[in-house]
Design an enzyme around this catalytic site. Structure first.
Site, PDB file in Angstrom:
ATOM      1  N   ALA A 118     -50.363  -8.799  98.779  1.00  0.00           N
ATOM      2  CA  ALA A 118     -49.156  -8.626  99.547  1.00  0.00           C
ATOM      3  C   ALA A 118     -48.607  -9.706 100.064  1.00  0.00           C
ATOM      4  O   ALA A 118     -47.807  -9.608 100.959  1.00  0.00           O
ATOM      5  CB  ALA A 118     -49.797  -7.980 100.770  1.00  0.00           C
ATOM      6  N   ARG A 172     -46.013 -11.279  98.775  1.00  0.00           N
ATOM      7  CA  ARG A 172     -44.912 -10.905  98.323  1.00  0.00           C
ATOM      8  C   ARG A 172     -44.483  -9.483  97.384  1.00  0.00           C
ATOM      9  O   ARG A 172     -45.455  -8.844  97.280  1.00  0.00           O
ATOM     10  CB  ARG A 172     -44.120 -11.893  97.375  1.00  0.00           C
ATOM     11  CG  ARG A 172     -44.859 -12.013  96.005  1.00  0.00           C
ATOM     12  CD  ARG A 172     -44.444 -13.044  94.915  1.00  0.00           C
ATOM     13  NE  ARG A 172     -44.739 -12.755  93.720  1.00  0.00           N
ATOM     14  CZ  ARG A 172     -44.852 -13.363  92.621  1.00  0.00           C
ATOM     15  NH1 ARG A 172     -44.736 -14.645  92.510  1.00  0.00           N
ATOM     16  NH2 ARG A 172     -45.286 -12.957  91.555  1.00  0.00           N
ATOM     17  N   VAL A 230     -58.542 -11.183  93.073  1.00  0.00           N
ATOM     18  CA  VAL A 230     -59.422  -9.926  93.193  1.00  0.00           C
ATOM     19  C   VAL A 230     -60.193  -9.667  91.962  1.00  0.00           C
ATOM     20  O   VAL A 230     -61.166  -8.681  92.017  1.00  0.00           O
ATOM     21  CB  VAL A 230     -58.232  -8.615  93.238  1.00  0.00           C
ATOM     22  CG1 VAL A 230     -57.559  -8.710  94.660  1.00  0.00           C
ATOM     23  CG2 VAL A 230     -57.398  -8.779  92.165  1.00  0.00           C
ATOM     24  N   ASN A 290     -52.679  -3.380  95.081  1.00  0.00           N
ATOM     25  CA  ASN A 290     -51.575  -3.626  94.679  1.00  0.00           C
ATOM     26  C   ASN A 290     -51.253  -4.931  93.808  1.00  0.00           C
ATOM     27  O   ASN A 290     -50.625  -4.948  92.888  1.00  0.00           O
ATOM     28  CB  ASN A 290     -50.475  -3.512  95.686  1.00  0.00           C
ATOM     29  CG  ASN A 290     -49.308  -4.535  95.511  1.00  0.00           C
ATOM     30  OD1 ASN A 290     -48.460  -3.733  94.969  1.00  0.00           O
ATOM     31  ND2 ASN A 290     -49.100  -5.734  95.717  1.00  0.00           N
ATOM     32  N   SER A 349     -48.578   2.438  87.368  1.00  0.00           N
ATOM     33  CA  SER A 349     -47.288   2.465  86.696  1.00  0.00           C
ATOM     34  C   SER A 349     -46.787   3.468  85.882  1.00  0.00           C
ATOM     35  O   SER A 349     -47.801   4.091  85.297  1.00  0.00           O
ATOM     36  CB  SER A 349     -47.197   1.085  86.091  1.00  0.00           C
ATOM     37  OG  SER A 349     -45.915   1.279  85.288  1.00  0.00           O
ATOM     38  N   TYR A 364     -51.393  -4.145  79.773  1.00  0.00           N
ATOM     39  CA  TYR A 364     -51.061  -3.532  81.087  1.00  0.00           C
ATOM     40  C   TYR A 364     -50.918  -2.088  81.235  1.00  0.00           C
ATOM     41  O   TYR A 364     -51.425  -1.358  82.197  1.00  0.00           O
ATOM     42  CB  TYR A 364     -49.423  -4.180  81.349  1.00  0.00           C
ATOM     43  CG  TYR A 364     -48.836  -3.599  82.608  1.00  0.00           C
ATOM     44  CD1 TYR A 364     -49.167  -4.194  83.783  1.00  0.00           C
ATOM     45  CD2 TYR A 364     -47.838  -2.777  82.666  1.00  0.00           C
ATOM     46  CE1 TYR A 364     -48.676  -4.237  84.832  1.00  0.00           C
ATOM     47  CE2 TYR A 364     -47.100  -2.360  83.809  1.00  0.00           C
ATOM     48  CZ  TYR A 364     -47.595  -3.110  85.112  1.00  0.00           C
ATOM     49  OH  TYR A 364     -47.009  -3.034  86.297  1.00  0.00           O
ATOM     50  N   LYS A 423     -53.299   0.173  83.766  1.00  0.00           N
ATOM     51  CA  LYS A 423     -52.694   0.969  84.662  1.00  0.00           C
ATOM     52  C   LYS A 423     -53.032   2.416  84.487  1.00  0.00           C
ATOM     53  O   LYS A 423     -53.183   3.316  85.393  1.00  0.00           O
ATOM     54  CB  LYS A 423     -51.070   0.949  84.749  1.00  0.00           C
ATOM     55  CG  LYS A 423     -50.643  -0.462  85.299  1.00  0.00           C
ATOM     56  CD  LYS A 423     -51.028  -0.661  86.424  1.00  0.00           C
ATOM     57  CE  LYS A 423     -50.134  -1.930  87.163  1.00  0.00           C
ATOM     58  NZ  LYS A 423     -50.612  -2.154  88.680  1.00  0.00           N
TER      59      LYS A 423
HETATM   60  P1  NAD Z   1     -45.265  -9.408  92.143  1.00  0.00           P
HETATM   61  O1  NAD Z   1     -45.653 -10.483  90.867  1.00  0.00           O
HETATM   62  O2  NAD Z   1     -43.939  -9.858  92.838  1.00  0.00           O
HETATM   63  O3  NAD Z   1     -46.480  -9.583  93.056  1.00  0.00           O
HETATM   64  C1  NAD Z   1     -47.726  -9.497  92.750  1.00  0.00           C
HETATM   65  C2  NAD Z   1     -48.752 -10.014  93.766  1.00  0.00           C
HETATM   66  O4  NAD Z   1     -50.037  -9.987  93.499  1.00  0.00           O
HETATM   67  C3  NAD Z   1     -48.441 -11.525  93.955  1.00  0.00           C
HETATM   68  O5  NAD Z   1     -48.102 -11.920  95.506  1.00  0.00           O
HETATM   69  C4  NAD Z   1     -49.627 -12.156  93.274  1.00  0.00           C
HETATM   70  O6  NAD Z   1     -49.929 -13.585  93.925  1.00  0.00           O
HETATM   71  C5  NAD Z   1     -50.498 -11.237  93.624  1.00  0.00           C
HETATM   72  N1  NAD Z   1     -51.648 -11.107  92.411  1.00  0.00           N
HETATM   73  C6  NAD Z   1     -51.760 -11.357  91.354  1.00  0.00           C
HETATM   74  N2  NAD Z   1     -52.705 -11.820  90.653  1.00  0.00           N
HETATM   75  C7  NAD Z   1     -53.823 -11.597  91.740  1.00  0.00           C
HETATM   76  C8  NAD Z   1     -55.140 -11.787  91.907  1.00  0.00           C
HETATM   77  N3  NAD Z   1     -55.837 -12.167  90.639  1.00  0.00           N
HETATM   78  N4  NAD Z   1     -55.785 -11.868  92.887  1.00  0.00           N
HETATM   79  C9  NAD Z   1     -55.016 -11.548  94.023  1.00  0.00           C
HETATM   80  N5  NAD Z   1     -53.506 -11.356  93.968  1.00  0.00           N
HETATM   81  C10 NAD Z   1     -52.975 -11.541  93.019  1.00  0.00           C
HETATM   82  O7  NAD Z   1     -45.418  -8.127  91.628  1.00  0.00           O
HETATM   83  P2  NAD Z   1     -44.593  -6.713  91.877  1.00  0.00           P
HETATM   84  O8  NAD Z   1     -43.328  -6.385  91.171  1.00  0.00           O
HETATM   85  O9  NAD Z   1     -44.408  -6.611  93.738  1.00  0.00           O
HETATM   86  O10 NAD Z   1     -45.824  -5.584  91.666  1.00  0.00           O
HETATM   87  C11 NAD Z   1     -46.738  -5.056  92.390  1.00  0.00           C
HETATM   88  C12 NAD Z   1     -47.702  -4.137  92.027  1.00  0.00           C
HETATM   89  O11 NAD Z   1     -46.795  -2.949  91.479  1.00  0.00           O
HETATM   90  C13 NAD Z   1     -48.212  -4.522  90.810  1.00  0.00           C
HETATM   91  O12 NAD Z   1     -49.683  -3.940  90.503  1.00  0.00           O
HETATM   92  C14 NAD Z   1     -47.353  -4.124  89.497  1.00  0.00           C
HETATM   93  O13 NAD Z   1     -48.059  -3.933  88.397  1.00  0.00           O
HETATM   94  C15 NAD Z   1     -46.972  -2.704  90.067  1.00  0.00           C
HETATM   95  N6  NAD Z   1     -45.579  -2.294  89.506  1.00  0.00           N
HETATM   96  C16 NAD Z   1     -44.561  -3.059  89.762  1.00  0.00           C
HETATM   97  C17 NAD Z   1     -43.350  -2.462  89.005  1.00  0.00           C
HETATM   98  C18 NAD Z   1     -42.130  -3.366  89.292  1.00  0.00           C
HETATM   99  O14 NAD Z   1     -41.057  -2.747  88.558  1.00  0.00           O
HETATM  100  N7  NAD Z   1     -41.889  -4.482  89.683  1.00  0.00           N
HETATM  101  C19 NAD Z   1     -43.297  -1.289  88.393  1.00  0.00           C
HETATM  102  C20 NAD Z   1     -44.444  -0.704  88.390  1.00  0.00           C
HETATM  103  C21 NAD Z   1     -45.637  -1.189  88.729  1.00  0.00           C
END
Ligand code: NAD
Length: 245
Positions: free
Chosen positions: A11, A13, A62, A88, A140, A153, A157
């Site tokens: 969370a 960002r 995580v 998330n 996703s 990925y 998912k």
């Molecule tokens: P992002 O990269 O902006 O944010 C991901 C966050 O997860 C970051 O703050 C990061 O530091 C944290 N993170 C990563 N690995 C971690 C770990 N091992 N332990 C703790 N924290 C960790 O990504 P986003 O675009 O905000 O995506 C959030 C979620 O939504 C993800 O699960 C992503 O797969 C999913 N998602 C995103 C999209 C998209 O279009 N952006 C589409 C489908 C699904």
């Protein structure tokens, strides 16, 4: 209504930060779990403080089983309980299988899928004692439809879907619901960087003709953790503009 406490991973960002702010606006206290240093989440933490809820940052990977146990225990000590878990945190390491290394596979599965298991495993004993819990994991549409270059990925998912349905069955009798949200393309720094040509190609795949916003995902989570969704468990809610029908 009793004030709720939400633990949201990743969370710091992006989508996770928007989920945190959206739940904070429902008067929910927030535990942000992320693996960046706290300074990287300053904007989010400042916005949560401005929203007037109790919010704390916890640095934790995580994918680390024992570290997630420690952080969950710490959050319960600090806040007294965890009512809502939002899984998330997620990463990508995109390559065709031909070029994908074992380490690419392991990292994405460990963070995206095992990370959800770790949090669910450690949070549910507390939820069971309270006979209340709301768990939402971010999957996703790629997990439902597959995508060339994203075997790791997509598998992680898709795994979240099976995990969510199982959690819904195992914990339903304790008034704990488990659901997944499956975003399509969401407007983030990553999608902003695409060329106009790439964006046009993407829009053609989406009946609603535009990308999703982070609040579209946050609003779906907000619904699934609300009392309006009390009889909904084991579902995968696609929030994708119709990209996968
Ligand atoms: P992002 O990269 O902006 O944010 C991901 C966050 O997860 C970051 O703050 C990061 O530091 C944290 N993170 C990563 N690995 C971690 C770990 N091992 N332990 C703790 N924290 C960790 O990504 P986003 O675009 O905000 O995506 C959030 C979620 O939504 C993800 O699960 C992503 O797969 C999913 N998602 C995103 C999209 C998209 O279009 N952006 C589409 C489908 C699904």
């Amino acid at each position: 209504m009793e004030k709720r406490v939400a633990l949201i991973t990743g969370a710091g960002r992006g989508i996770g930060a928007k989920i945190a702010l959206t739940l904070a606006a429902m008067n929910t206290d927030i535990a942000v779990v992320d693996y960046g240093d706290e300074a990287s989440a300053k904007e989010t933490m400042d916005a949560l403080a401005a929203a007037g809820v109790a919010a704390r940052y916890y640095r934790c990977d995580v994918s680390d089983f024992s570290a997630t146990k420690e952080v969950v225990d710490r959050i319960v000590k600090d806040f007294g309980k965890i009512d809502i878990l939002v899984n998330n945190a997620g990463v990508t390491a995109d390559k065709l299988i031909m070029r994908m290394e074992e380490s690419d596979w392991d990292r994405v599965i460990d963070i995206n899928l095992k990370g959800c298991f770790n949090m669910i495993k450690h949070v549910t004993p507390y939820m069971m004692r309270k006979r209340f819990g709301r768990i939402v994991s971010i999957s996703s549409v790629v997990g439902l439809m597959g995508n060339a270059g994203q075997a790791n990925y997509a598998a992680s998912k898709a795994g979240i879907v099976g995990l969510t349905k199982t959690v819904a069955k195992e914990f339903g009798a304790r008034n704990i619901t488990a659901n997944a949200v499956a975003p399509g393309f969401v407007k983030t720094a990553m999608t902003d960087a695409l060329t106009d040509e790439q964006k046009q190609a993407m829009y053609k795949m989406i009946p609603l003709g535009c990308l999703g916003e982070t609040e579209d995902i946050a609003n779906a989570v907000k619904f699934l953790v609300s009392d309006d969704a009390r009889y909904i468990t084991g579902v995968v809610l696609k929030v994708d503009g119709g990209m996968y029908i």
